[in-house]
Design a protein around this motif. Structure first.
Motif, short mmCIF file in Angstrom:
data_model
loop_
_atom_site.label_atom_id
_atom_site.label_comp_id
_atom_site.label_asym_id
_atom_site.label_seq_id
_atom_site.Cartn_x
_atom_site.Cartn_y
_atom_site.Cartn_z
N VAL A 119 -11.89 -7.36 -13.34
CA VAL A 119 -10.76 -7.30 -14.28
C VAL A 119 -10.28 -5.86 -14.44
CG1 VAL A 119 -10.01 -7.70 -16.66
CG2 VAL A 119 -11.51 -9.36 -15.53
N ILE A 120 -11.22 -4.95 -14.60
CA ILE A 120 -10.89 -3.54 -14.81
C ILE A 120 -10.26 -2.93 -13.55
CG2 ILE A 120 -11.85 -1.24 -15.23
CD1 ILE A 120 -13.95 -2.64 -17.03
N GLU B 199 -8.87 -1.13 -3.52
CA GLU B 199 -9.89 -1.03 -2.49
C GLU B 199 -11.28 -1.27 -3.06
OE1 GLU B 199 -9.18 1.67 1.03
OE2 GLU B 199 -8.11 2.79 -0.52
N LYS B 200 -11.53 -0.72 -4.25
CA LYS B 200 -12.82 -0.95 -4.90
C LYS B 200 -12.95 -2.42 -5.31
CE LYS B 200 -14.55 2.42 -7.16
NZ LYS B 200 -14.86 3.46 -8.19
N LEU B 201 -11.86 -3.00 -5.74
CA LEU B 201 -11.87 -4.41 -6.12
C LEU B 201 -12.22 -5.29 -4.92
CD1 LEU B 201 -9.27 -6.24 -8.35
CD2 LEU B 201 -10.22 -7.32 -6.34
N LEU B 202 -11.61 -5.02 -3.78
CA LEU B 202 -11.87 -5.81 -2.59
C LEU B 202 -13.34 -5.76 -2.20
CD1 LEU B 202 -8.81 -4.99 -0.27
CD2 LEU B 202 -9.23 -7.09 -1.56
N LYS B 203 -13.91 -4.57 -2.20
CA LYS B 203 -15.31 -4.42 -1.81
C LYS B 203 -16.25 -5.13 -2.79
CE LYS B 203 -14.62 0.05 0.49
NZ LYS B 203 -14.91 1.51 0.46
N THR B 204 -15.96 -4.99 -4.09
CA THR B 204 -16.83 -5.59 -5.10
C THR B 204 -16.71 -7.11 -5.11
OG1 THR B 204 -16.49 -3.62 -6.48
CG2 THR B 204 -17.44 -5.56 -7.54
N ALA B 205 -15.48 -7.60 -5.04
CA ALA B 205 -15.27 -9.05 -5.04
C ALA B 205 -15.88 -9.70 -3.80
CB ALA B 205 -13.78 -9.36 -5.13
N GLU B 206 -15.76 -9.03 -2.67
CA GLU B 206 -16.34 -9.57 -1.43
C GLU B 206 -17.85 -9.70 -1.55
OE1 GLU B 206 -16.27 -8.80 3.41
OE2 GLU B 206 -15.33 -7.36 2.05
N ASP C 211 -18.50 -19.38 -7.16
CA ASP C 211 -17.57 -19.17 -8.27
C ASP C 211 -16.16 -18.94 -7.75
OD1 ASP C 211 -19.76 -19.37 -9.86
OD2 ASP C 211 -19.87 -17.25 -10.40
N ALA C 212 -15.20 -19.44 -8.48
CA ALA C 212 -13.79 -19.32 -8.06
C ALA C 212 -13.21 -17.94 -8.36
CB ALA C 212 -12.95 -20.39 -8.73
N LEU C 213 -13.69 -17.28 -9.40
CA LEU C 213 -13.06 -16.04 -9.85
C LEU C 213 -13.05 -14.90 -8.84
CD1 LEU C 213 -13.97 -15.89 -13.65
CD2 LEU C 213 -11.68 -15.72 -12.63
N PRO C 214 -14.13 -14.65 -8.10
CA PRO C 214 -14.05 -13.58 -7.10
C PRO C 214 -12.94 -13.83 -6.07
CG PRO C 214 -16.33 -14.17 -7.48
CD PRO C 214 -15.50 -15.20 -8.18
N TYR C 215 -12.76 -15.09 -5.67
CA TYR C 215 -11.72 -15.43 -4.71
C TYR C 215 -10.33 -15.27 -5.34
CZ TYR C 215 -15.60 -17.32 -2.04
OH TYR C 215 -16.78 -17.45 -1.34
N LEU C 216 -10.24 -15.58 -6.63
CA LEU C 216 -8.98 -15.38 -7.33
C LEU C 216 -8.57 -13.91 -7.28
CD1 LEU C 216 -6.68 -16.33 -9.30
CD2 LEU C 216 -8.23 -15.63 -11.15
N TYR C 217 -9.52 -13.02 -7.59
CA TYR C 217 -9.18 -11.60 -7.60
C TYR C 217 -8.93 -11.05 -6.21
CZ TYR C 217 -9.57 -11.00 -12.57
OH TYR C 217 -9.32 -11.08 -13.91
N ALA D 61 -4.07 -13.05 1.02
CA ALA D 61 -3.83 -13.57 -0.34
C ALA D 61 -3.76 -15.09 -0.32
CB ALA D 61 -2.54 -12.98 -0.90
N ILE D 62 -3.07 -15.63 0.66
CA ILE D 62 -2.94 -17.08 0.79
C ILE D 62 -4.29 -17.71 1.10
CG2 ILE D 62 -1.95 -18.90 2.24
CD1 ILE D 62 0.51 -17.03 2.56
N ARG D 63 -5.04 -17.08 2.00
CA ARG D 63 -6.35 -17.62 2.38
C ARG D 63 -7.31 -17.65 1.20
NH1 ARG D 63 -10.84 -14.84 4.51
NH2 ARG D 63 -9.58 -12.95 4.83
N PHE D 64 -7.36 -16.56 0.44
CA PHE D 64 -8.27 -16.51 -0.70
C PHE D 64 -7.79 -17.41 -1.85
CE2 PHE D 64 -9.55 -12.28 1.15
CZ PHE D 64 -10.85 -12.67 1.46
#
Length: 245
Positions: free
Chosen positions: A29-30, A38-45, A56-62, A87-90
């Motif tokens: 979220v932050i 870029e940090k979001l992508l690495k963390t969510a992955e 969980d659905a939320l990491p894929y949402l982000y 974006a479409i795939r996730f």
């Protein structure tokens, strides 16, 4: 001694219960709010790879939201050229995880999925204007990654197939389109983009039925069925009057 045992049990129970709680993903979220993509992508992955969070659905949402935002900014184009497709795939992955878990992630973030659909439909409309019917197949496939039940897209696909003289494929898709149309019980919760996609699909289908298949009655039937939902659309009504009158 009994008090010590009881306290130990309570602490163990608290730890187990805490571990059982799904993460809030405050970090994602932050990062998203700060535009630290870029940090979001690495963390969510990483979340999508851990046993305790990969369902969980939320990491894929982000991941979907992050890629969608990057696809709109030229500065990310060279490093992330496939951001829009990702974006479409996730988004599709998010929907699947949400459905399996029985959660409400998609419903709670309907605005994002609406914006994503608007972007894809805009590409579809451009291809329709160019009469690039073969390329439409790829665009429709993208839409179905996260909007597999969109009725208009099936009529569009059938129409595009007929325009390309793929009559056997068109008949198969057409059958599916009519089945989805017949299954509609209410359009109360439809968004503007859903009606727009219906109109686009209906117009291409009807033109193909008249110009290629020489089956005007099929076009007339469909126009009559959907008029109740599109009668306030000037483009649709102009075509309706042209065919019916």
């Amino acid at each position: 001694m009994k008090k010590l045992v009881l306290l130990t049990c309570l602490l163990v129970g608290f730890v187990i219960n805490a571990n059982a709680q799904p993460p809030e993903y405050d970090d994602l979220v932050i990062y998203y709010a700060d535009g630290d993509y870029e940090k979001l992508l690495k963390t969510a992955e990483k979340y999508t790879q851990k046993d305790e969070t990969k369902s969980d659905a939320l990491p894929y949402l982000y991941l979907a939201k992050c890629n969608f935002e990057m696809s709109k900014d030229q500065k990310w184009k060279d490093k992330f050229p496939k951001a829009f497709n990702d974006a479409i795939r996730f988004a599709g992955n998010c929907i699947k995880k949400d459905e399996r878990a029985g959660t409400s992630v998609v419903q709670d973030n309907l605005g994002f999925f609406t914006d994503l659909k608007i972007a894809v439909v805009e590409d579809i409309k451009n291809l329709v204007a160019e009469e690039a019917y073969m390329k439409l197949m790829g665009a429709i496939a993208k839409l179905h990654r996260f909007a597999k039940d969109d009725v208009g897209s099936y009529f569009l696909k059938a129409g595009a197939q007929y325009m390309e003289n793929d009559k056997s494929g068109g008949k198969i898709t057409e059958k599916e389109a009519w089945e989805k149309l017949d299954a509609i019980q209410s359009v109360e919760n439809w968004r503007s983009i859903d009606f727009e996609m219906l109109k686009v699909g209906v117009l291409v289908y009807c033109k193909a039925k008249i110009q290629v298949m020489r089956l005007k009655d099929d076009a007339v039937e469909l126009l009559g069925r959907v008029k109740q939902w599109l009668e306030h659309d000037s483009e649709f009504m102009a075509y309706y009057d042209e065919v019916i009158n």
